[in-house]
Design a protein around this motif. Structure first.
Motif, PDB file in Angstrom:
ATOM      1  N   SER A   1       0.850  -1.189   0.000  1.00  0.00           N
ATOM      2  CA  SER A   1       0.000   0.000   0.000  1.00  0.00           C
ATOM      3  C   SER A   1       0.884   1.236   0.000  1.00  0.00           C
ATOM      4  O   SER A   1       2.062   1.175   0.385  1.00  0.00           O
TER       5      SER A   1
ATOM      6  N   LYS B   1      -5.820   4.084   4.207  1.00  0.00           N
ATOM      7  CA  LYS B   1      -6.791   4.677   3.288  1.00  0.00           C
ATOM      8  C   LYS B   1      -8.044   3.815   3.129  1.00  0.00           C
ATOM      9  O   LYS B   1      -8.905   4.126   2.312  1.00  0.00           O
TER      10      LYS B   1
ATOM     11  N   GLY C   1      -8.136   0.425   2.401  1.00  0.00           N
ATOM     12  CA  GLY C   1      -8.001  -0.754   1.549  1.00  0.00           C
ATOM     13  C   GLY C   1      -7.959  -2.041   2.354  1.00  0.00           C
ATOM     14  O   GLY C   1      -7.341  -2.095   3.419  1.00  0.00           O
TER      15      GLY C   1
ATOM     16  N   THR D   1      -9.123  -8.713  -3.580  1.00  0.00           N
ATOM     17  CA  THR D   1      -9.269  -7.301  -3.253  1.00  0.00           C
ATOM     18  C   THR D   1     -10.738  -7.029  -2.940  1.00  0.00           C
ATOM     19  O   THR D   1     -11.611  -7.340  -3.741  1.00  0.00           O
TER      20      THR D   1
ATOM     21  N   LYS E   1     -13.848  -4.288  -1.434  1.00  0.00           N
ATOM     22  CA  LYS E   1     -14.244  -2.890  -1.596  1.00  0.00           C
ATOM     23  C   LYS E   1     -13.593  -2.038  -0.516  1.00  0.00           C
ATOM     24  O   LYS E   1     -13.543  -2.411   0.647  1.00  0.00           O
ATOM     25  N   SER E   2     -13.110  -0.869  -0.924  1.00  0.00           N
ATOM     26  CA  SER E   2     -12.444   0.024   0.013  1.00  0.00           C
ATOM     27  C   SER E   2     -13.414   0.515   1.084  1.00  0.00           C
ATOM     28  O   SER E   2     -14.594   0.755   0.821  1.00  0.00           O
TER      29      SER E   2
ATOM     30  N   ASP F   1     -13.020   3.397   2.677  1.00  0.00           N
ATOM     31  CA  ASP F   1     -13.056   4.869   2.609  1.00  0.00           C
ATOM     32  C   ASP F   1     -12.653   5.528   3.919  1.00  0.00           C
ATOM     33  O   ASP F   1     -12.946   6.708   4.141  1.00  0.00           O
TER      34      ASP F   1
END
Length: 752
Positions: A282, A304, A306, A329, A331-332, A334
């Protein structure tokens, strides 16, 4: 008049019976579709919250736990108070003060099953075990929490604050790794070594392994980091250790830093740990590390928001033979990831973000199953042992409980029909493997290998059945003498053979036989063609008075001894052909020259066996269609000078093509739905590849194999019904298309 009235009544009754029968058939088909869809529909529904509760807490909570029935929870505060809370009304049933903490405070926590490993602000580690025992009083369950402490251990002689801690243990070994506020990384291991006289001796190892992480230089920790446990935006260029994770094998230690770097250290040799790899995961600080169930996949959360899943994958270019790769991966979030809690049932896990959002995730399906919102930053999370509840503590001293229903988190369109990167695999693949040998098994429920196997078996069987069935029907209807028409019912009797008998013979007799005489099978078509040519030549050389003794259409019987002789000669030349064509061993030749493995039960065997089962259907319907071609068409063709062969090919085949097409489609449907032959004549392995010499697994055979062991209502159970629904819909679509084509062909050739 009476006779006419009786006929009308009979016609009306017949019309109503036929109408009722047709309607009943349509209803039965629709009812079957509805039944299958009802069983599959729960796969389409997501998780849901059954109940939500909120309770007040006293003190800043650093760790949570819950019993398997979600009746009792505990909350550990930074001052060492363990509060046992009733989840029915939120009342505190009992409190326990960790005696070994004394005047210190808890600054870091790691949870290893029922063990809580606590790091303090004076460099000590405390181990507390919390279990729940159950008893029954007047048929009412009584849960009694039990707390036990181990002697505190001074892991840091400088008595610095322990910012991060991770620990694992088994029956004989305990390993703990901590990072201190001044950036040092310390390893402590205690191993019980058995001697010759079975008296256990403890071997203690204590190492400063900071040097293995050379990029991590001691640096002053910002106050904001102390309070929030998140690396502040103002110190993005710092290199402090921000998170730790140690697997239960006590071999792989992972270290996250403020620069977004992930260090992998091998501590299998506790006296000589070694740095295996450093990966940039990251561009922000890593805030959480945690293993999914099974301790193979590593969840990485960053500043962030992630959330990614990493795993060691084989790589020949790496010195160790393994490299870390990102396999999933999500979903972020946020917002910075603050906490992580794994499921103890599957590859699901819970994460929380600094903005008060809590996510229920599943790694295999890469989906956020549920999202919750709390009014403050979550400080601690836990997943119930049965994965049916989530507990979260927030910075405003509230406890949140969600009772959830999440029966099929691993099912999405991608996991069913797309490539997925599973644990232990070097790349994303289509895989069907519904069960495993351990509880942490990751179900692999891709239907693509089964669909491919169904198509493969159907194609190979139709390659054999279609030409034989159609040409046999053509000969029987147009060339065979009427006195030999007994051949047709004999061939039709083949359809009466149970498929289980055909599968049994194919698997236990035909497969070993083909394996022994495979080189003879290769040269056999050549010898058969030569024998037919020789028979034709000899037939033409025979005097007419000898040929005249045979009725027209019976001369094909002359071929039989030649074909049998060709087969016999081919088998006798089996060893010679293997030596000449395959260098003495056809299996090695196929492997080294063509790269093909030869399995005894393979697609070739299925082609022969299932083709044998399909031939009677294609032959019977095709022969009827050809025999029903109007005589005026064939007679007109012959009268114009066409030969019998030209008439058969140019007139009979086109005219009968609607019926022949129907025969092929019916044979196709039989091949697609075949179960026992495919089950018994192949290795029943769900692999993909058109290799003629390996096995496969078809949808129908898979249902027969898996359904008896599938828990009712479980994911596997419903996926098997989905496979049945796919078969049903596919067959319906193919038959509808086939009937449409047949009707068009019928209208076209009916004008002849």
């Amino acid at each position: 008049m009476g006779h006419l009235r009786k006929r009308r009544l009979t016609d009306k009754a017949a019309r109503w019976v036929i109408t009722f029968g047709g309607a009943a058939t349509i209803f039965a088909v629709l009812a079957l579709f509805v039944f299958l869809f009802v069983e599959v529909y729960p796969l389409l529904k997501g998780a849901k919250v059954l109940k939500e509760k909120t309770f007040p807490l006293n003190g800043n909570t650093v760790s949570l736990g819950i019993n398997e029935h979600q009746e009792l929870a505990y909350a550990v505060s930074h001052d060492g108070t363990i509060a046992f809370i009733s989840l029915s009304d939120g009342s505190i049933l009992n409190k326990y003060l960790i005696s070994g903490l004394k005047d210190s405070t808890i600054t870091s926590v790691d949870k290893d099953d029922n063990r809580l490993v606590l790091g303090t602000n004076d460099g000590r580690i405390l181990t507390v075990s919390i279990t729940f025992s159950e008893s029954f009083d007047n048929e009412k369950r009584v849960i009694i929490p039990e707390v036990s402490e181990e002697e505190p251990v001074q892991i840091d002689d400088q008595q610095k604050t322990l910012r991060n801690i991770t620990s694992s243990s088994d029956d004989s070994t305990t390993a703990t790794v901590v990072s201190t506020e001044d950036g040092r990384l310390l390893l402590k291991s205690i191993e019980e070594v058995s001697t010759l006289f079975d008296t256990g001796e403890k071997k203690e190892i204590k190492l400063d392994i900071t040097g293995l992480v050379k990029q991590c230089q001691p640096k002053r920790i910002h106050a904001a980091y102390n309070n929030s446990r998140l690396y502040p935006p103002g110190l993005e260029n710092g290199v402090d250790i921000t998170s730790l994770a140690l697997d239960h094998f006590m071999e792989n230690l992972y270290i996250g830093t403020s620069l977004g770097e992930l260090f992998h250290i091998n501590i299998s040799d506790k006296e000589n740990p070694s740095l295996q790899q450093k990966v940039k995961v990251s561009d922000k600080a890593i805030t959480t590390l945690g293993f999914l169930f099974g301790d193979i996949s590593l969840a990485v959360g960053d500043y962030k928001g992630g959330v990614n899943i990493w795993m060691q994958v084989r790589d020949e270019t790496s010195p160790s033979g393994w490299v870390l790769k990102k396999i999933h991966t999500l979903k972020s979030h946020d917002a910075p990831v603050t906490a992580f809690a794994p499921s103890l049932r599957d590859k699901g896990f819970v994460t929380s973000a600094a903005n008060g959002t809590i996510y229920l995730n599943h790694a295999t399906s890469e989906q956020n199953v549920l999202i919750f919102k709390v009014p403050a930053t979550p400080t601690a999370l836990t997943f119930s042992p049965k994965a049916d509840g989530i507990l979260a503590a927030s910075s405003n001293n509230n406890l949140f409980q969600w009772i959830i229903s999440n029966p099929h988190p691993e099912i999405t369109l991608k996991t069913l029909f797309g490539k997925v990167w599973y644990e232990g695999y070097e790349k994303p693949e289509f895989v069907w493997q519904s069960t495993g040998g351990t509880d942490d098994f990751e179900p692999k429920l891709s239907l693509v290998p089964l669909i491919f196997g169904t198509i493969k078996g159907t194609v190979y069987s139709m390659i054999i059945a279609v030409p034989i069935g159609i040409f046999a029907a053509l000969y029987t209807s147009q060339f065979l003498h009427k006195s030999l028409k007994i051949i047709k019912p004999v061939i039709e009797l083949m359809a009466a053979l149970p498929s289980v008998i055909l599968g049994f013979l194919a698997g236990l007799w035909l497969a070993p036989l083909i394996e022994r005489v495979f080189p003879a099978i290769v040269i056999m078509p050549l010898f058969i063609i030569l024998s037919i040519a020789l028979a034709l030549y000899l037939w033409r050389c025979l005097p007419s008075w000898i040929k005249g003794k045979y009725r027209y259409g019976a001369e094909a019987l002359f071929l039989i001894p030649f074909i049998i002789g060709a087969i016999y000669v081919s088998i006798q030349l089996n060893s010679v052909s293997e030596s000449v064509l395959f260098g003495g061993d056809y299996r090695q030749w196929l492997l080294h020259i063509l790269g093909l493995n030869y399995d005894q039960r393979n697609a070739l065997i299925v082609g022969f066996a299932m083709g044998f089962a399909v031939i009677p259907l294609i032959f019977t319907i095709s022969e009827d269609a050809m025999s029903n071609v109007p005589n005026n068409l064939t007679s007109a063709s012959l009268a114009l000078g066409a030969t019998t062969w030209h008439t058969a090919v140019r007139v009979v085949l086109p005219t009968a093509s609607p019926g022949i097409f129907s025969a092929v489609m019916i044979g196709f449907g039989r091949a697609v739905g075949e179960t026992m032959i495919v089950l018994m004549a192949t290795g029943n392995t769900p692999i993909m590849g058109w290799n003629l010499f390996n096995g496969f697994r078809a949808l129908a055979a898979n249902i027969a194999v898996e359904m008896p062991e599938a828990p009712v209502g479980g994911t596997l159970y419903r996926v098997l019904f989905l496979a049945a629904l796919l078969l049903f819909v596919t067959t319906f679509i193919v038959n509808t298309f086939a009937e449409t084509v047949r009707q068009k062909m019928k209208r076209r050739y009916s004008k002849l």
